[in-house]
Scaffold this active site. Structure first.
Site, short mmCIF file in Angstrom:
data_model
loop_
_atom_site.label_atom_id
_atom_site.label_comp_id
_atom_site.label_asym_id
_atom_site.label_seq_id
_atom_site.Cartn_x
_atom_site.Cartn_y
_atom_site.Cartn_z
N GLY A 1 -12.03 19.31 81.67
CA GLY A 1 -12.57 18.05 81.14
C GLY A 1 -14.04 18.20 80.77
O GLY A 1 -14.84 17.29 80.95
N ALA A 2 -14.38 19.38 80.23
CA ALA A 2 -15.80 19.69 79.98
C ALA A 2 -16.26 19.25 78.59
O ALA A 2 -17.37 19.53 78.19
CB ALA A 2 -16.04 21.19 80.15
N SER A 3 -15.40 18.54 77.85
CA SER A 3 -15.77 18.21 76.47
C SER A 3 -16.74 17.04 76.40
O SER A 3 -17.43 16.87 75.40
CB SER A 3 -14.53 17.92 75.63
OG SER A 3 -13.87 16.75 76.08
N ASP B 1 -4.27 21.70 78.50
CA ASP B 1 -3.84 20.44 79.09
C ASP B 1 -3.54 20.74 80.57
O ASP B 1 -2.56 21.43 80.87
CB ASP B 1 -2.58 19.94 78.36
CG ASP B 1 -2.03 18.66 78.98
OD1 ASP B 1 -2.51 18.25 80.06
OD2 ASP B 1 -1.12 18.08 78.38
N VAL B 2 -4.38 20.23 81.46
CA VAL B 2 -4.25 20.61 82.88
C VAL B 2 -2.93 20.13 83.50
O VAL B 2 -2.53 20.64 84.55
CB VAL B 2 -5.44 20.09 83.73
CG1 VAL B 2 -6.73 20.75 83.32
CG2 VAL B 2 -5.53 18.57 83.69
N ASN C 1 -12.23 18.42 87.06
CA ASN C 1 -12.88 17.18 86.64
C ASN C 1 -12.04 16.36 85.66
O ASN C 1 -12.23 15.16 85.55
CB ASN C 1 -14.24 17.54 86.01
CG ASN C 1 -14.81 16.41 85.20
OD1 ASN C 1 -15.43 15.49 85.74
ND2 ASN C 1 -14.59 16.42 83.89
N TYR D 1 -4.40 5.11 89.03
CA TYR D 1 -5.65 5.88 89.13
C TYR D 1 -6.06 6.03 90.61
O TYR D 1 -6.41 7.13 91.07
CB TYR D 1 -6.74 5.16 88.33
CG TYR D 1 -8.06 5.86 88.26
CD1 TYR D 1 -8.26 6.95 87.40
CD2 TYR D 1 -9.15 5.43 89.03
CE1 TYR D 1 -9.49 7.58 87.32
CE2 TYR D 1 -10.38 6.06 88.95
CZ TYR D 1 -10.55 7.13 88.09
OH TYR D 1 -11.76 7.77 88.01
N ALA E 1 -4.20 5.85 93.28
CA ALA E 1 -3.26 6.73 93.99
C ALA E 1 -3.56 8.19 93.65
O ALA E 1 -3.54 9.07 94.53
CB ALA E 1 -1.82 6.39 93.62
N LYS F 1 -6.44 9.46 92.79
CA LYS F 1 -7.73 9.88 93.36
C LYS F 1 -7.66 9.98 94.89
O LYS F 1 -8.35 10.81 95.50
CB LYS F 1 -8.84 8.91 92.92
CG LYS F 1 -9.11 8.95 91.41
CD LYS F 1 -9.56 10.34 90.96
CE LYS F 1 -9.89 10.44 89.50
NZ LYS F 1 -10.34 11.77 89.09
N ILE G 1 -20.35 5.56 87.13
CA ILE G 1 -21.18 6.50 86.36
C ILE G 1 -21.07 6.13 84.88
O ILE G 1 -19.97 5.89 84.38
CB ILE G 1 -20.67 7.95 86.56
CG1 ILE G 1 -20.50 8.29 88.05
CG2 ILE G 1 -21.59 8.95 85.85
CD1 ILE G 1 -21.76 8.26 88.89
#
Ligand code: NAD
Length: 250
Positions: free
Chosen positions: A16-18, A66-67, A93, A158, A160, A162, A191
């Site tokens: 997710g570094a984009s 795609d992770v 991430n 989300y 669940a 996390k 954030i």
């Protein structure tokens, strides 16, 4: 006395570094001297992250992945090993939201969020632990969320995912502690990124009222915690959740 994090000679993978927090983490690790494999689904934006790093003299490569797919996670590990012959740091991430109240939540909204956020974390962890075990050293840093600690209406999927990341972190920390792998989670609060830009001003004002430090967080606030967990300064820290939320949840 000033202490700076030195990651020279280390190789990192950041998913997710984009954009957003992942981009900032990739930049921070590269500034500290690490070579960074930047992964995400959006190739055009990924190339920008890599350019931002290499323009400053850092080392980085982009890999579209795609992770949620185990084969793509394996591809990431293979690419890092081919480029740098080692994997010292993995930052899980990549994450998405598909918010909806539980009664209206579609099965695919549940499945997509769990597949990217939680299974993605499992896939990438599984892909890097062998080389890390061989090295007898490695740092895995998983992005959870304060929502994984508290739950949130409209975010059952989300939350669940996390919370699951915390349990995955603790289990992996127990399994791989004897191999000298440190596996920790970071739970950011609010954030400012594209993910949170969609929230209305009223929601943001309400949040601010509950943040003792009196401001929203920045991607750099999260990247700083990653630098600590990626460095030797955290060698005796594993299975922990570092909450980076200005004091919002306590
Ligand atoms: P963002 O939406 O700005 O960026 C998400 C990144 O993940 C993008 O690079 C995107 O391309 C990538 N991604 C999405 N699906 C992917 C997939 N299937 N495979 C690979 N990459 C994929 O989000 P952000 O705000 O920067 O959040 C980053 C992480 O931090 C997420 O895990 C998020 O849940 C967590 N987090 C964010 C906040 C916040 O306030 N922004 C708070 C707590 C936790």
């Amino acid at each position: 006395m000033s202490v700076s994090v030195d990651l020279a000679g280390k190789a990192a993978i950041v998913t997710g570094a984009s954009r957003g927090i992942g981009r900032e983490i990739a930049l921070a690790l590269a500034e500290a001297g690490a070579a960074v494999l930047c992964a995400a689904t959006n190739e055009a934006l990924l190339a920008e992250t890599v350019k931002a790093i290499t323009d400053k003299g850092g080392k980085a490569q982009a890999v579209k992945a795609d992770v949620a797919l185990a084969a793509d996670a394996e591809k990431l590990a293979a690419a890092a090993l081919a480029a740098w012959g080692r994997i010292d740091i993995l930052v899980n991430n990549a994450g998405i939201t598909r918010d909806n109240l539980l009664l209206r939540m579609k099965e695919e909204e549940w499945d997509q969020v769990l597949a990217v956020n939680l299974k993605g974390c499992f896939n990438c962890t599984k892909a890097v632990v062998r080389p890390m075990m061989k090295q007898r050293a490695g740092k895995i840093i998983n992005l959870s969320s304060v929502i994984g600690l508290t739950g949130n209406p409209g975010q059952a999927n989300y939350a669940a995912s996390k919370a699951g990341i915390i349990a995955l972190t603790q289990s992996a920390a127990k399994e791989f502690g004897s191999r000298n792998l440190q596996i920790n989670a970071i739970a950011p609060g609010f954030i400012t990124t594209d993910m949170t830009a969609a929230l209305g001003d009223d929601v943001k004002t309400k949040m601010l009222a509950n943040i003792p430090l009196g401001r929203l967080g920045t991607p750099r606030d999260v990247a700083n915690a990653v630098l600590f967990l990626a460095s030797g300064m955290s060698d005796y820290v594993t299975g922990q959740v570092i909450v980076v939320d200005g004091g919002m949840v306590m």
